[in-house]
Design a protein around this motif. Structure first.
Motif, PDB file in Angstrom:
ATOM      1  N   GLY A   1      11.058   0.046  -9.134  1.00 47.55           N
ATOM      2  CA  GLY A   1      12.406   0.396  -8.542  1.00 47.55           C
ATOM      3  C   GLY A   1      12.029   0.419  -6.947  1.00 47.55           C
ATOM      4  N   ASP A   2      11.157   0.931  -6.344  1.00 46.43           N
ATOM      5  CA  ASP A   2      10.688   0.990  -5.214  1.00 46.43           C
ATOM      6  C   ASP A   2      10.598  -0.607  -4.391  1.00 46.43           C
ATOM      7  N   ILE A   3      10.202  -1.450  -5.477  1.00 47.67           N
ATOM      8  CA  ILE A   3       9.908  -2.870  -5.014  1.00 47.67           C
ATOM      9  C   ILE A   3      11.441  -3.618  -4.859  1.00 47.67           C
TER      10      ILE A   3
ATOM     11  N   GLN B   1       0.684  -1.030  -0.110  1.00 48.58           N
ATOM     12  CA  GLN B   1       0.036  -0.024   0.091  1.00 48.58           C
ATOM     13  C   GLN B   1       0.860   1.231  -0.062  1.00 48.58           C
ATOM     14  N   GLY B   2       2.004   1.077   0.585  1.00 47.89           N
ATOM     15  CA  GLY B   2       2.894   2.370   0.716  1.00 47.89           C
ATOM     16  C   GLY B   2       3.448   2.577  -0.980  1.00 47.89           C
ATOM     17  N   VAL B   3       3.611   1.578  -1.540  1.00 49.19           N
ATOM     18  CA  VAL B   3       4.190   1.946  -2.821  1.00 49.19           C
ATOM     19  C   VAL B   3       2.986   2.567  -3.793  1.00 49.19           C
ATOM     20  N   ARG B   4       1.767   1.934  -3.568  1.00 46.44           N
ATOM     21  CA  ARG B   4       0.738   2.673  -4.106  1.00 46.44           C
ATOM     22  C   ARG B   4       0.400   3.884  -3.993  1.00 46.44           C
ATOM     23  N   ASP B   5       0.673   4.282  -2.618  1.00 44.14           N
ATOM     24  CA  ASP B   5       0.488   5.733  -2.155  1.00 44.14           C
ATOM     25  C   ASP B   5       1.737   6.686  -2.764  1.00 44.14           C
TER      26      ASP B   5
ATOM     27  N   ASN C   1       3.339   6.180  -5.593  1.00 42.29           N
ATOM     28  CA  ASN C   1       3.185   6.261  -7.054  1.00 42.29           C
ATOM     29  C   ASN C   1       1.589   6.248  -7.268  1.00 42.29           C
ATOM     30  N   ASN C   2       1.237   7.360  -7.101  1.00 42.76           N
ATOM     31  CA  ASN C   2       0.032   7.856  -7.196  1.00 42.76           C
ATOM     32  C   ASN C   2      -0.546   7.376  -8.748  1.00 42.76           C
ATOM     33  N   GLY C   3      -1.788   6.762  -8.590  1.00 47.38           N
ATOM     34  CA  GLY C   3      -2.342   6.151 -10.053  1.00 47.38           C
ATOM     35  C   GLY C   3      -2.151   4.904 -10.455  1.00 47.38           C
ATOM     36  N   VAL C   4      -0.992   4.109  -9.784  1.00 45.40           N
ATOM     37  CA  VAL C   4      -0.530   2.797 -10.152  1.00 45.40           C
ATOM     38  C   VAL C   4      -1.180   1.837  -9.468  1.00 45.40           C
ATOM     39  N   LYS C   5      -1.443   0.876 -10.149  1.00 43.06           N
ATOM     40  CA  LYS C   5      -2.350  -0.447  -9.531  1.00 43.06           C
ATOM     41  C   LYS C   5      -1.294  -1.525  -9.631  1.00 43.06           C
ATOM     42  N   ILE C   6      -1.175  -2.059  -8.434  1.00 43.63           N
ATOM     43  CA  ILE C   6      -0.328  -3.134  -8.133  1.00 43.63           C
ATOM     44  C   ILE C   6      -1.036  -4.213  -7.340  1.00 43.63           C
TER      45      ILE C   6
END
Length: 347
Positions: free
Chosen positions: A64-66, A25-29, A31-36
């Motif tokens: 890259g964050d992942i 959820q932190g990666v989603r927040d 990078n706004n608009g990304v669906k993971i």
């Protein structure tokens, strides 16, 4: 817009998800608009697939964050080095690329102290990107020039698996490097894939327009002159010389074969004519007595038929392979939507 899929081990998937889903959820927040999303955990299966969709910039930053996330909290030995990982039973999860040595890093990054080298080695990560065979051909480029350019420009290592994933037309493209470098090379790879898809879409439109009018041949020639001028030259200068053949194989589930072939095989015939290739459809298992294609777990849909594509140029074969795969994906999506509509009507 782009959608990338990444192969993860169960341990890696758990790290990406985090406690109660906080990490992903932190990666989603961020990078706004990304669906993971990550595929469900299946008993007895050693891997899961992460799908990341959205704008190219955001998707590549998220991946890259992942990579950075997967590098965190690895078990360390007493000497500070990362503990050696046990080999996976599913060999696609084992890294294709060996970890870089301290000498290699020093030669690439310049004069570094031993402490700096040790710190840099900890920051190097891996990403197993799932790509279709046709996309991989575009990423590699003619004579491998494209992939060599990506390696030199971004200071990463890239290597593709030799074989397809089980029951799939996808292969692995492993990327090794710093998270920022992986992000940057992913952006270029995304642009290559998008450009390849645009050419395929244009080809399908040309084919569709040609089928609906009497000018099919002239439409095809206009397209070839615009996108593949070398095809015209080959046919004109071929003469008595021996033409080289290129081949590709596409595996199609039995239940979709009829839809892809079309009524009396006309859809497949149009694809052959448009791409100037031979497309040979494997006979049904019951016609050959082939026991290798028996239904899996009693499900008829699991039976696979092999389509072999043969052409005089790699471009024509890649085009036919890409269009056949796209037709399959379209048919799969159409049936899913029809099934969903049926379920909604029943409710």
């Amino acid at each position: 817009m782009i959608s990338h899929r990444v192969l993860l081990s169960l341990k890696e998937a758990a790290k990406v998800i985090g406690t109660q889903g906080h990490s992903i959820q932190g990666v989603r927040d961020k990078n706004n608009g990304v669906k993971i999303g990550i595929s469900e955990k299946v008993p007895g299966c050693s891997d899961r697939v992460l799908t990341c969709s959205g704008e190219v910039e955001d998707v590549c930053n998220a991946l890259g964050d992942i990579v950075e996330m997967l590098n965190q909290n690895d078990e360390q030995q007493e000497d500070g080095s990362t503990a050696a990982q046990e080999p996976y039973h599913f060999h696609f999860l084992n890294h294709l690329l060996p970890p870089p040595s301290a000498e290699e890093l020093k030669s690439r990054e310049g004069d570094l102290t031993d402490e700096q080298v040790e710190e840099q080695l900890k920051r190097i990560g891996h990403l197993r990107l799932l790509v279709f065979n046709t996309q991989l051909s575009s990423i590699i480029g003619k004579g491998g020039n494209q992939i060599k350019s990506l390696i030199e420009k971004h200071g990463v290592k890239l290597v593709a698996s030799r074989g397809f994933l089980p029951d799939s037309t996808e292969r692995l493209l492993e990327i090794q490097g710093f998270a920022g470098s992986i992000t940057n090379v992913l952006k270029e790879i995304s642009e290559i894939i998008i450009k390849d898809e645009e050419e395929t879409n244009n080809a399908e439109k040309e084919q569709s327009n040609g089928e609906e009018s009497n000018g099919s041949s002239s439409s095809r020639r206009r397209f070839e002159r615009k996108y593949y001028p070398h095809l015209q030259k080959t046919s004109e200068t071929n003469g008595s010389s021996i033409a080289q053949e290129y081949t590709a194989t596409v595996l199609i589930p039995e239940t979709y074969v009829g839809a892809l072939a079309g009524k009396k095989g006309n859809r497949l015939a149009n694809l052959r004519k448009f791409t100037k290739t031979k497309i040979i459809m494997e006979a049904r298992p019951d016609e050959e007595g082939d026991v290798t294609n028996e239904p899996v777990n009693g499900e008829e849909d699991k039976r696979i038929r092999k389509f072999t594509i043969i052409g005089s140029t790699s471009r024509s074969v890649n085009l036919a392979e890409s269009m056949l795969q796209r037709n399959l994906n379209t048919e799969i999506q159409r049936r899913k939507e029809r099934f969903s509509n049926t379920q909604s009507d029943d409710n």
